[in-house]
Design an enzyme around this catalytic site. Structure first.
Site, PDB file in Angstrom:
ATOM      1  N   GLY A 254       0.836  -1.203   0.000  1.00 12.66           N
ATOM      2  CA  GLY A 254       0.000   0.000   0.000  1.00 12.66           C
ATOM      3  C   GLY A 254       0.865   1.245   0.000  1.00 12.66           C
ATOM      4  O   GLY A 254       2.077   1.192  -0.255  1.00 12.66           O
TER       5      GLY A 254
ATOM      6  N   SER B  87      -4.670   9.966   8.195  1.00 12.84           N
ATOM      7  CA  SER B  87      -4.010   8.672   7.976  1.00 12.84           C
ATOM      8  C   SER B  87      -3.462   8.572   6.562  1.00 12.84           C
ATOM      9  O   SER B  87      -2.391   8.020   6.344  1.00 12.84           O
ATOM     10  CB  SER B  87      -4.978   7.533   8.228  1.00 12.84           C
TER      11      SER B  87
ATOM     12  N   HIS C  96     -16.193   4.819  11.999  1.00 10.83           N
ATOM     13  CA  HIS C  96     -16.506   5.905  11.079  1.00 10.83           C
ATOM     14  C   HIS C  96     -18.000   6.168  11.120  1.00 10.83           C
ATOM     15  O   HIS C  96     -18.793   5.231  11.055  1.00 10.83           O
ATOM     16  CB  HIS C  96     -16.078   5.535   9.658  1.00 10.83           C
TER      17      HIS C  96
ATOM     18  N   SER D 157      -4.272  -2.537  -3.104  1.00 12.49           N
ATOM     19  CA  SER D 157      -4.152  -2.389  -1.653  1.00 12.49           C
ATOM     20  C   SER D 157      -5.243  -1.458  -1.139  1.00 12.49           C
ATOM     21  O   SER D 157      -5.795  -0.663  -1.892  1.00 12.49           O
ATOM     22  CB  SER D 157      -2.789  -1.787  -1.298  1.00 12.49           C
ATOM     23  N   HIS D 158      -5.500  -1.540   0.169  1.00 12.95           N
ATOM     24  CA  HIS D 158      -6.648  -0.791   0.679  1.00 12.95           C
ATOM     25  C   HIS D 158      -6.432   0.726   0.680  1.00 12.95           C
ATOM     26  O   HIS D 158      -7.386   1.484   0.819  1.00 12.95           O
ATOM     27  CB  HIS D 158      -7.022  -1.281   2.068  1.00 12.95           C
ATOM     28  N   SER D 159      -5.198   1.174   0.502  1.00 13.05           N
ATOM     29  CA  SER D 159      -4.974   2.620   0.344  1.00 13.05           C
ATOM     30  C   SER D 159      -5.854   3.183  -0.761  1.00 13.05           C
ATOM     31  O   SER D 159      -6.261   4.343  -0.719  1.00 13.05           O
ATOM     32  CB  SER D 159      -3.516   2.912  -0.025  1.00 13.05           C
TER      33      SER D 159
ATOM     34  N   ARG E 197     -19.730  15.288   4.552  1.00 14.94           N
ATOM     35  CA  ARG E 197     -20.070  16.257   5.595  1.00 14.94           C
ATOM     36  C   ARG E 197     -19.175  17.482   5.487  1.00 14.94           C
ATOM     37  O   ARG E 197     -19.610  18.595   5.764  1.00 14.94           O
ATOM     38  CB  ARG E 197     -19.969  15.599   6.976  1.00 14.94           C
TER      39      ARG E 197
END
Lengths: 647, 251
Positions: free
Chosen positions: A16, A413, A260, A44-46, A276
């Site tokens: 990632g 992050s 979240h 990858s989760h990125s 938001r």
């Protein structure tokens, strides 16, 4: 792979953003780098990070006056004073450089449009004249818990764009990436790490990678919450597991788990905070905008822990929309307009269309708070060097570096991945330049044999034991219902007992399939015990921490307790021990004194000692817990007192 | 909500391609499984349910399950699609699943897209060819927001391989850049941060392995899960290539 052993200067586990940025730094310094990844790196989760990356560039009108010090204040307050303030300081100073570097590598950041712009701010549509002289600079959007608009973004695909840019650089530098590879154990002698044993997810074969330095960059462990997470299926926390399995490397703050506020119901797919930030509302079943009275100042843009608690409470008060899948609330994006939704929030618009058949320009979107981010992870010093284990590093979500403390701010992050990648990569390169590969190959072969025997043992079991998937599902239910947004001692004790029983079940579980090759059931079974151990240290850590701080909220201890708990949880699990061992270290040198965050409760138990007493000998005390020496002196990057002119 | 909430659940029949290259006893064949449909059931949910309750040996790939990582391209009743965002409510009672063609088979529905895309990136040098090294002290170079959005439009490709699988040319010519490859080339071509000249690009794109290899059947455009405007992308590439030829002749 037919080779039993390969060698490299640097082994990076995880492809990632954090792992790849780290690999680039080490490769650019001339070292041989190998990346192992469960999936092709661009998967990858990125890539799923949507709304933005925090960096105090201060380019638009609502960002005027922003700088790394304001960002530092927001980050430490967001962390509920659990962060290491020196790391927060390093991070906020370097984030602008990292974001600009991504622009250099090709990220199509949304840019400032000089002249009149229309925004939705706190429920009002307002027109703001962006300065012509800033036209074309990187634009910002608002996010939760920040004093300024700071999140840099590429529509709602910021992580995707950043990951592709960084991976392109990995390819340009010719860095070797082996995908469908899983690191299943670290090769170490109890004090020095020499690489990892890998299992090929094409063939099921094991082999050893010996290295001078090893970097864990495997992301978070959201899947210990089963299906109750926004995380990808690959976020099973194996990096944390192999570190914990050394018996000496501690994990930090595992009970600090972020929920979240806006996961799509019922699939739990992420809907970015950028919604938001751009002006969307939260509504209850009566279409009442409850966050205005709950948090008059920040409204929907208080920190995630605070918003998630208000949402959960609202549903507990019977104001959720009932469905067969449980209650949810509404996210209202309609007033943002179709043009905005199909450009700046395009990925959100697509997710609503594809997964629930809704058009957010016309329909309300069903949302619920769900596990999202792991503040905890492999405890490292400011260089990314793991406690107690020379040559082992960690970066990104897998690490507890620790700039997030007990609650991370949205967008921090994604920025951390590239900032930490740059910094830790540099330290890794320096470490490797000074070391030689004088590893005993016997150590590597023994670790490989052990991993092979573990797989053989699973395949050798027979009879009618429980299914690995049933145990996983039970773990998810226990974690979400008893180690969730609101926690109590009684429920946490039940959770610990239940997970302990699941660990026993795991030793009796039997595979239904013994096919040769990677065998998907065996692949998961090999992870299950580690996941249960992560679940157990998370639940236990939450039980032991008798206060409320950030995302860790104890209904039976509702106050933040700076007198007793201004500390970071460290947990080790000694080899062959039945239970993990918990210790607590100081959060670090404190420069910004504990106070009110500016949202959430203003009640707390104050420190008894003075700051000077707390800070006195703080680095020596951390060293006693296993912190290894850093390249620069501890505390050298803390810009002491700089925040004073801002508060 | 799907229609099946009101009535009784449909019984779905899945016919799935099976082959495990690691098992000497395995031969390619189709295997049938049956499941009761549930509201919001996607192929992500259905395939996991088959693996966890009916056949634990079944191989397939998912990661994000939100149509952004590109892991789960499969052939659904003969058409490439992302498994995670394919809802069973949009499918008939019988669902035939095959692995994507073109890519090397790993097992059952799982194929090696990673190697294919890395080679594509290497071959087309799909990265910014910058004039200067990054200067950490400097403010970012400016870019018009409209241009940033145009680049972002091409950047949205998730490399799932659906377009490649659907492409008649990519299925027979392994050297063809493929729709995703051409899209990536166009994305860098329009990026002013990339200093490659028209002549450089001409070498990459102006041959039968590049944009002139495309036969214009445009299945890629129809199947792209991200709805990339591939028709416009190829027109852009052809226009740029021809313009560079005329520019050469003029000079």
């Amino acid at each position: 792979m037919s080779t039993d052993l390969i060698s490299t200067d640097v082994l990076v586990i995880g492809g990632g953003l954090a792992g790849e940025r780290c690999a680039i730094e080490a490769a650019a310094a001339g070292h041989d780098v190998l990346i192992l990844s469960l999936v092709p790196p661009r998967r990858s989760h990125s890539c799923a990070a949507q709304g933005g990356m925090q960096a105090a560039l201060g380019n638009c009108v609502k960002a005027e006056g922003d700088n790394p010090t304001v960002h530092f204040l927001d980050t430490v307050r967001g962390s509920d004073w659990g962060a290491d303030q020196e790391v927060a300081s390093i991070f906020t100073q370097e984030a602008p450089v990292a974001v600009r570097e991504l622009a250099h590598l090709g990220v199509p950041w949304t840019r400032v449009r000089g002249g009149k712009n229309s925004y939705v701010i706190k429920g009002q549509r307002v027109e703001i004249e962006e300065h012509i002289e800033n036209d074309g600079l990187i634009m910002h959007r608002d996010f939760g818990g920040t004093a300024k608009w700071r999140a840099c973004y590429a529509a709602a695909a910021t992580g995707h764009a950043a990951l592709y840019a960084v991976d392109s650089e990995v390819v340009r530098l010719g860095i070797t990436v082996r995908d469908r590879m899983e690191a299943v154990a670290l090769i170490h002698d109890g004090g020095r790490c020499w690489g990892a044993v890998a299992r090929c997810l094409r063939t099921g074969r094991h082999f050893a990678v010996v290295s001078k330095a090893t970097v864990i960059a495997t992301g978070g462990y959201g899947r210990i919450y089963g299906q109750y997470t926004t995380n990808a299926t690959i976020n099973e926390g194996m990096g944390a597991v192999i570190a914990l399995n050394t018996g000496v490397v501690p994990l930090g703050n595992m009970e600090a788990v972020q929920f979240h506020p806006t996961a799509l119901a019922p699939s739990n797919i992420l809907v970015t905070e950028g919604c938001r930030g751009d002006g969307a509302y939260l509504l209850d079943k009566d279409l009442h905008r409850f966050m205005v009275e709950a948090e008059p100042e920040k409204q929907e843009l208080a920190s995630r822990d605070v918003v998630s608690r208000h949402m959960k409470q609202r549903m507990r008060d019977g104001k959720g929309v009932d469905t067969p899948y449980g209650p949810h609330l509404w996210l209202d994006l309609r007033h943002l307009g179709e043009q905005h939704l199909t450009t700046k929030l395009r990925e959100v618009w697509e997710i609503c269309r594809d997964f629930v058949g809704l058009d957010p320009a016309k329909d309300l979107v069903p949302v619920q708070p769900t596990q999202h981010y792991s503040m905890g992870g492999v405890r490292v010093n400011k260089d990314g060097q793991a406690y107690n284990m020379a040559g082992l590093f960690a970066a990104g979500e897998a690490a507890c570096w620790d700039m997030h403390g007990f609650n991370r701010l949205g967008g921090n992050s994604l920025a951390e991945t590239v900032v930490a990648g740059r910094i830790v990569g540099r330290r890794v390169a320096e470490f490797v330049a000074k070391s030689s590969l004088d590893v005993q190959t016997g150590l590597a072969f023994a670790a490989t044999r052990t991993a092979e025997q573990r797989a053989a043992e699973w395949l050798g079991r027979s009879g009618n034991g429980p299914s690995v998937y049933d145990i996983r599902n039970a773990m998810g239910e226990t974690m979400m219902s008893k180690v969730g947004i609101f926690r109590t001692g009684d429920e946490l004790e039940e959770a610990v007992a239940e997970i302990t029983a699941m660990l026993a079940d795991c030793d009796k579980a039997v595979l239904r399939s013994k096919v040769p090759g990677m065998n998907p059931e065996l692949t998961f079974a090999l992870r299950l015990k580690g996941m249960l151990r992560l679940a157990l240290v998370t639940a236990r850590g939450a039980l032991l921490r008798t206060e409320s701080r950030g995302a860790h909220y104890r209904s039976d201890y509702p106050l933040r307790n700076d007198a007793e708990w201004l500390s970071r949880t460290l947990v080790r699990w000694a080899v062959d021990a039945d239970e993990p061992a918990f210790t607590y270290e100081p959060v670090g040198e404190i420069d910004l004194p504990p106070g009110h965050r500016g949202y959430g409760s203003d009640e707390r138990i104050e420190m008894r000692e003075s700051l000077q007493q707390y800070n006195d000998g703080v680095y020596e005390r951390q060293a006693e817990h296993g912190r290894l020496a850093t390249a620069e002196a501890p505390g050298s990057r803390l810009r002491r007192g700089e925040w004073k002119e801002l508060v | 909500m799907t229609s099946n909430e009101s009535g009784s659940a449909r019984r779905l029949r899945f016919e799935i391609f099976r082959f495990n290259p690691e098992d000497p006893a395995s031969r390619p064949h189709m295997q049938t499984y049956e499941l009761d449909e549930a509201p919001y059931m996607s192929l992500f949910i259905a395939l996991n349910q088959i693996r966890e309750t009916l056949d634990p040996s079944l191989q397939f790939d998912f990661a994000c399950r939100s149509a952004i990582c590109g892991s789960c391209g499969i052939m659904v009743n003969g058409r490439p699609a992302l498994g995670c965002r394919t809802l069973t409510s949009d499918l008939p009672d019988v669902v035939r699943l095959h692995p994507l063609p073109v890519f090397k088979l790993i097992g059952d529905l799982s194929v090696d897209t990673g190697t294919w895309f890395r080679e594509m990136v290497e071959k087309s040098e799909a990265w910014i060819h910058a004039e200067q090294a990054f200067d950490p002290e400097a403010q970012e170079a400016r870019m018009d927001d409209d241009l940033a959005q145009a680049i972002y439009e091409g950047e949205r490709c998730i490399e799932c391989g659906c377009c490649v699988a659907s492409c008649g040319v990519a299925n027979v010519n392994p050297d063809f850049a493929g729709p995703a490859g051409l899209n990536r080339i166009a994305r860098f071509m329009m990026d002013p941060r990339d200093t490659r000249s028209d002549a450089d690009w001409f070498e990459v794109v102006s041959n039968s392995d590049g944009v002139f290899g495309c036969l214009g059947m445009m299945a890629c455009h129809d199947v792209c899960p991200k709805e990339l405007p591939l028709l416009e992308v190829y027109a852009y590439l052809r226009r740029k290539t021809l313009a560079s030829v005329f520019a050469d002749q003029g000079a």
